[in-house]
Design an enzyme around this catalytic site. Sequence first.
Site, PDB file in Angstrom:
ATOM      1  N   ILE A 105     -41.102 -52.147  39.719  1.00 46.07           N
ATOM      2  CA  ILE A 105     -41.893 -52.236  38.564  1.00 46.07           C
ATOM      3  C   ILE A 105     -42.128 -50.976  37.737  1.00 46.07           C
ATOM      4  O   ILE A 105     -42.538 -50.053  38.530  1.00 46.07           O
ATOM      5  CB  ILE A 105     -43.187 -53.217  38.931  1.00 46.07           C
ATOM      6  CG1 ILE A 105     -43.917 -53.514  37.466  1.00 46.07           C
ATOM      7  CG2 ILE A 105     -44.107 -52.451  39.889  1.00 46.07           C
ATOM      8  CD1 ILE A 105     -45.191 -54.367  37.755  1.00 46.07           C
ATOM      9  N   SER A 106     -42.107 -50.871  36.488  1.00 48.81           N
ATOM     10  CA  SER A 106     -42.306 -49.764  35.567  1.00 48.81           C
ATOM     11  C   SER A 106     -41.757 -48.557  36.076  1.00 48.81           C
ATOM     12  O   SER A 106     -40.426 -48.346  36.283  1.00 48.81           O
ATOM     13  CB  SER A 106     -43.787 -49.598  35.712  1.00 48.81           C
ATOM     14  OG  SER A 106     -44.349 -48.918  34.459  1.00 48.81           O
TER      15      SER A 106
END
Length: 285
Positions: A105-106
């Site tokens: 994520i990210s």
Amino acid sequence: MSKHLDGATVTMEQVGGRTLRVARWRLDQPSDHPPVLFFNGIGANIEAVAPLAEALDERPFIMFDMPGIGESPDPVVPYNPFTMSWTAMQLLNLLGVDQVDVMGISWGGGMAQHFAMQHPGRTRRVVLIATSAGMLMVPGRLQALTKMANPRRYTDPDFMMRNFETLYGEGLGKSEGKGGHMARLRSPSPRGYMYQVLAMIGWTSAPALRFLLKQDTLIMMGDNDAIVPLANGKILEALIPNSDLVVMKGGGHLFLLSHKDESVAAIRDFLDSPASEREIKLAAA
């Protein structure tokens, strides 16, 4: 054991010359699914994504705190995506794990891309969440990015609560999800945070994705993400040959929380889908 890590085994491990706090769920239990190797967002400790590991309860799950993040000791020397992907591979060897489904994520989405390209034989499928191709990305809103760069979002709970909607979108509103997320966060050390920022300076996957990321890939984005706009997911979809883009309507940067049921269902459907012709050929090779 942390109250936010129900069902997880948490240990400190010596991996590739580093000491890492490692959590694994159900790794010692029989499963028809390969384990998930998860790379977290910048400054975020294991607990931040523990709800996802708990929700995907039919498969093993592995996550670790980056050096200087959570309860992993400070890094002695800087690292980059290549060295940390190698470290993650050493961790899989230590745990006796051959092949994994890689998620990120990210900031961790960049790590997931790099790991899959650096260790294709260890990676079955890839899930990229609210992420981009690195430095060659469409930037988010200036107001959100300036607050994102401020480490006070981890060290000052009042700062985080005041700026939560600016940073992560309005998807959580005034729900308990916002407070629950805050309760799971632990402040990174200044060195740990700085080294994690520096690790991705100048890094981009864009030139290599078409040629090196061959695994079936699910890209998940929110259409109200102020930090990593949806356009970045469309770029990834165009560059990754075997990819599909799923957009969470009204989702901000933390749509894994605000759209938890939809997110878990999309991930599960993707990971459980029948093997593609490409995967069958690779397995037979």
